[in-house]
Write an enzyme that holds these catalytic residues in place. Sequence first.
Site, PDB file in Angstrom:
ATOM      1  N   HIS A  63       0.886  -1.161   0.000  1.00  0.00           N
ATOM      2  CA  HIS A  63       0.000   0.000   0.000  1.00  0.00           C
ATOM      3  C   HIS A  63       0.927   1.215   0.000  1.00  0.00           C
ATOM      4  O   HIS A  63       2.016   1.161   0.586  1.00  0.00           O
ATOM      5  CB  HIS A  63      -0.832   0.117   1.275  1.00  0.00           C
ATOM      6  CG  HIS A  63      -1.735  -1.042   1.580  1.00  0.00           C
ATOM      7  ND1 HIS A  63      -1.293  -2.188   2.179  1.00  0.00           N
ATOM      8  CD2 HIS A  63      -3.069  -1.195   1.402  1.00  0.00           C
ATOM      9  CE1 HIS A  63      -2.318  -3.007   2.353  1.00  0.00           C
ATOM     10  NE2 HIS A  63      -3.406  -2.441   1.890  1.00  0.00           N
ATOM     11  N   ASP A 107      -4.278 -13.768  -2.249  1.00  0.00           N
ATOM     12  CA  ASP A 107      -3.669 -13.396  -0.981  1.00  0.00           C
ATOM     13  C   ASP A 107      -3.651 -14.642  -0.116  1.00  0.00           C
ATOM     14  O   ASP A 107      -4.701 -15.134   0.332  1.00  0.00           O
ATOM     15  CB  ASP A 107      -4.434 -12.256  -0.299  1.00  0.00           C
ATOM     16  CG  ASP A 107      -3.900 -10.889  -0.724  1.00  0.00           C
ATOM     17  OD1 ASP A 107      -3.069 -10.837  -1.666  1.00  0.00           O
ATOM     18  OD2 ASP A 107      -4.290  -9.881  -0.114  1.00  0.00           O
ATOM     19  N   HIS A 139     -10.622 -14.192   3.692  1.00  0.00           N
ATOM     20  CA  HIS A 139     -11.845 -13.467   3.333  1.00  0.00           C
ATOM     21  C   HIS A 139     -12.913 -14.432   2.830  1.00  0.00           C
ATOM     22  O   HIS A 139     -14.107 -14.236   3.078  1.00  0.00           O
ATOM     23  CB  HIS A 139     -11.558 -12.418   2.260  1.00  0.00           C
ATOM     24  CG  HIS A 139     -10.603 -11.355   2.699  1.00  0.00           C
ATOM     25  ND1 HIS A 139     -10.249 -10.300   1.897  1.00  0.00           N
ATOM     26  CD2 HIS A 139      -9.931 -11.176   3.874  1.00  0.00           C
ATOM     27  CE1 HIS A 139      -9.397  -9.509   2.554  1.00  0.00           C
ATOM     28  NE2 HIS A 139      -9.190 -10.036   3.747  1.00  0.00           N
ATOM     29  N   ASP A 162      -0.397 -12.366   2.443  1.00  0.00           N
ATOM     30  CA  ASP A 162      -1.069 -11.355   3.269  1.00  0.00           C
ATOM     31  C   ASP A 162      -1.271 -12.012   4.634  1.00  0.00           C
ATOM     32  O   ASP A 162      -2.387 -12.321   5.052  1.00  0.00           O
ATOM     33  CB  ASP A 162      -2.396 -10.939   2.623  1.00  0.00           C
ATOM     34  CG  ASP A 162      -2.975  -9.706   3.306  1.00  0.00           C
ATOM     35  OD1 ASP A 162      -2.411  -9.286   4.334  1.00  0.00           O
ATOM     36  OD2 ASP A 162      -3.988  -9.176   2.826  1.00  0.00           O
ATOM     37  N   ASP A 178     -10.570 -11.561  10.876  1.00  0.00           N
ATOM     38  CA  ASP A 178      -9.537 -11.771   9.865  1.00  0.00           C
ATOM     39  C   ASP A 178      -8.180 -11.925  10.546  1.00  0.00           C
ATOM     40  O   ASP A 178      -7.512 -10.933  10.819  1.00  0.00           O
ATOM     41  CB  ASP A 178      -9.575 -10.504   8.982  1.00  0.00           C
ATOM     42  CG  ASP A 178      -8.846 -10.646   7.683  1.00  0.00           C
ATOM     43  OD1 ASP A 178      -8.515 -11.772   7.308  1.00  0.00           O
ATOM     44  OD2 ASP A 178      -8.616  -9.600   7.047  1.00  0.00           O
ATOM     45  N   GLU A 180     -10.561  -7.198  -4.400  1.00  0.00           N
ATOM     46  CA  GLU A 180     -10.306  -8.248  -3.400  1.00  0.00           C
ATOM     47  C   GLU A 180     -11.540  -8.389  -2.512  1.00  0.00           C
ATOM     48  O   GLU A 180     -11.757  -7.586  -1.594  1.00  0.00           O
ATOM     49  CB  GLU A 180      -9.083  -7.860  -2.571  1.00  0.00           C
ATOM     50  CG  GLU A 180      -8.713  -8.907  -1.552  1.00  0.00           C
ATOM     51  CD  GLU A 180      -7.516  -8.489  -0.706  1.00  0.00           C
ATOM     52  OE1 GLU A 180      -6.575  -7.879  -1.262  1.00  0.00           O
ATOM     53  OE2 GLU A 180      -7.536  -8.754   0.498  1.00  0.00           O
ATOM     54  N   ASP A 238      -5.451 -13.453   9.416  1.00  0.00           N
ATOM     55  CA  ASP A 238      -4.289 -13.371   8.511  1.00  0.00           C
ATOM     56  C   ASP A 238      -3.120 -14.238   8.972  1.00  0.00           C
ATOM     57  O   ASP A 238      -1.974 -13.769   9.064  1.00  0.00           O
ATOM     58  CB  ASP A 238      -3.807 -11.907   8.380  1.00  0.00           C
ATOM     59  CG  ASP A 238      -4.733 -11.052   7.529  1.00  0.00           C
ATOM     60  OD1 ASP A 238      -5.563 -11.606   6.793  1.00  0.00           O
ATOM     61  OD2 ASP A 238      -4.599  -9.817   7.589  1.00  0.00           O
ATOM     62  N   ASP A 243       2.269   1.944   3.409  1.00  0.00           N
ATOM     63  CA  ASP A 243       3.258   1.013   3.996  1.00  0.00           C
ATOM     64  C   ASP A 243       4.669   1.473   3.676  1.00  0.00           C
ATOM     65  O   ASP A 243       5.610   1.167   4.395  1.00  0.00           O
ATOM     66  CB  ASP A 243       3.174  -0.396   3.399  1.00  0.00           C
ATOM     67  CG  ASP A 243       1.792  -0.966   3.359  1.00  0.00           C
ATOM     68  OD1 ASP A 243       1.000  -0.636   4.243  1.00  0.00           O
ATOM     69  OD2 ASP A 243       1.521  -1.756   2.427  1.00  0.00           O
TER      70      ASP A 243
HETATM   71  C1  XLS Z   1      -7.464  -6.552   4.525  1.00  0.00           C
HETATM   72  C2  XLS Z   1      -6.981  -6.762   3.168  1.00  0.00           C
HETATM   73  C3  XLS Z   1      -5.939  -5.780   2.660  1.00  0.00           C
HETATM   74  C4  XLS Z   1      -5.789  -5.866   1.177  1.00  0.00           C
HETATM   75  C5  XLS Z   1      -5.088  -4.734   0.548  1.00  0.00           C
HETATM   76  O1  XLS Z   1      -8.181  -7.372   5.071  1.00  0.00           O
HETATM   77  O2  XLS Z   1      -6.527  -8.088   3.090  1.00  0.00           O
HETATM   78  O3  XLS Z   1      -4.735  -5.955   3.314  1.00  0.00           O
HETATM   79  O4  XLS Z   1      -5.144  -7.043   0.791  1.00  0.00           O
HETATM   80  O5  XLS Z   1      -5.624  -3.519   0.868  1.00  0.00           O
HETATM   81 CA    CA Z   2      -5.582  -9.120   1.459  1.00  0.00          CA
HETATM   82 CA    CA Z   3      -7.131 -10.200   5.414  1.00  0.00          CA
END
Ligand code: XLS
Ligand code: CA
Ligand code: CA
Length: 441
Positions: free
Chosen positions: A100, A296, A271, A339, A307, A232, A309, A103
């Site tokens: 991003h 991702d 997601h 991700d 989420d 996404e 991750d 980032d």
């Molecule tokens: C958040 C998303 C984000 C996207 C990019 O849940 O995964 O990180 O991948 O903005």
């Molecule tokens: Ca993502």
């Molecule tokens: Ca995520």
Amino acid sequence: MSEFFTGIGKIPFEGKNSTNPMAFKYYNPDQIVGGKTMREQLKFALSWWHTMGGDGTDMFGVGTTDKKWNETDVMAIAKAKVNAAFELMDKLSIDYFCFHDRDLVAEADTLAETNARLDEITDYIAEMMKNNPGKKVLWGTANCFGNPRYMHGAGTAPNADVFAFAAAQIKKAIELTVKLGGKGYVFWGGREGYETLLNTNMALEQDNMARLMRMAVDYARSIGFDGDFYIEPKPKEPTKHQYDFDTATVLGFLRKYGLDKDFKMNIEANHATLAQHTFQHELRVARDNGAFGSIDANQGDLLLGWDTDQFPTNVYETAMCMYEVLKAGGFTNGGLNFDSKARRGSFEMEDIFNSYIAGMDAFALGLLIAQKMIDDGRIDNFVAERYASWNEGIGADIISGKATMADLEQYALGKGDVIGSLQSGRQEKLEAILNNIMFSL
Ligand code: XLS
Ligand code: CA
Ligand code: CA
């Protein structure tokens, strides 16, 4: 340039019998699988936000690890992140990264100052890329959800000034992606949704989101971006309802606004499960609709409704994912972006390596299993056989459009009943075949 990950060298491939934690057991970059090297099939990417910036902060506590990379000044931190990222990518044999805008470097007081910072840091990254050929941008994006100005949304904000600011931010993020040679640009609508319909004009918000996407596509194409745009999907979090809910919903949106030629999906495992789908389901919907783009790579925890991750380690999931990827013909502009973040308690630098090695090996195993499923043929053959009645006779007539309702009535009357034509779905047998394939690698 000083080394950040001292004591850890380039991670070698040592094979499945190795017990060295700092070695790949399955990811062998040069090994050919399905006619391509693993490196080409998997196209791993590092996520700048989690890996270079994520310090373990959560809703209940401050960070547990230092991601300032021994610096204090804002530009020095940003540059140290670049140095550390390139060291990591080299040591882990990762070719791509995703970012991003925010980032890369922290936001300044004004948009102009922020953009100046972005110019400086991307000059630095471009130089690093020149000195490290083979390191590429998988995709870029704009963080249009973190700053308080986006509390009500960005492209779907009720306020036109906020929309304009988001457009300016996205314009810049597209320029940076093009500058760094990225072949993908992601829209993820963190705040593009609503908390309550009592205060929301949903129709206008969705029309506006489409307007922003159309402007973004036209602008990007005008400056030479020939890659893919991705949406996404994610059903919720941070908003209660996100407009990019799941792949099927997004496909409807793209078609309604004539954006389907420019956009594909960036499917995230976690997601998919938040939307009550399997990861494979989302990939299948994308593939069946010619909208498979990028992934991702992560996993959630099925007992948690948010989420998480996590780095992906569930081989069953990675196998079914790679099966869909191979069936889609492999990645073109897309790839596998981690991700994913190490758990808050995994706070040491070594944990970054442990995490990536775990994720990369899980996907390498997934690829090997998926290719074996295809070579083995039992599952694909079963599916082909299950639908064989569509290849001839009345099935072929229905598909070609030759059969009318009256013809079908005649046919059914002639049959009397069709229960005798049915075959078992054989789910348990197929699940056992999959286990047999997985564990006889
Ligand atoms: C958040 C998303 C984000 C996207 C990019 O849940 O995964 O990180 O991948 O903005
Ligand atoms: Ca993502
Ligand atoms: Ca995520």
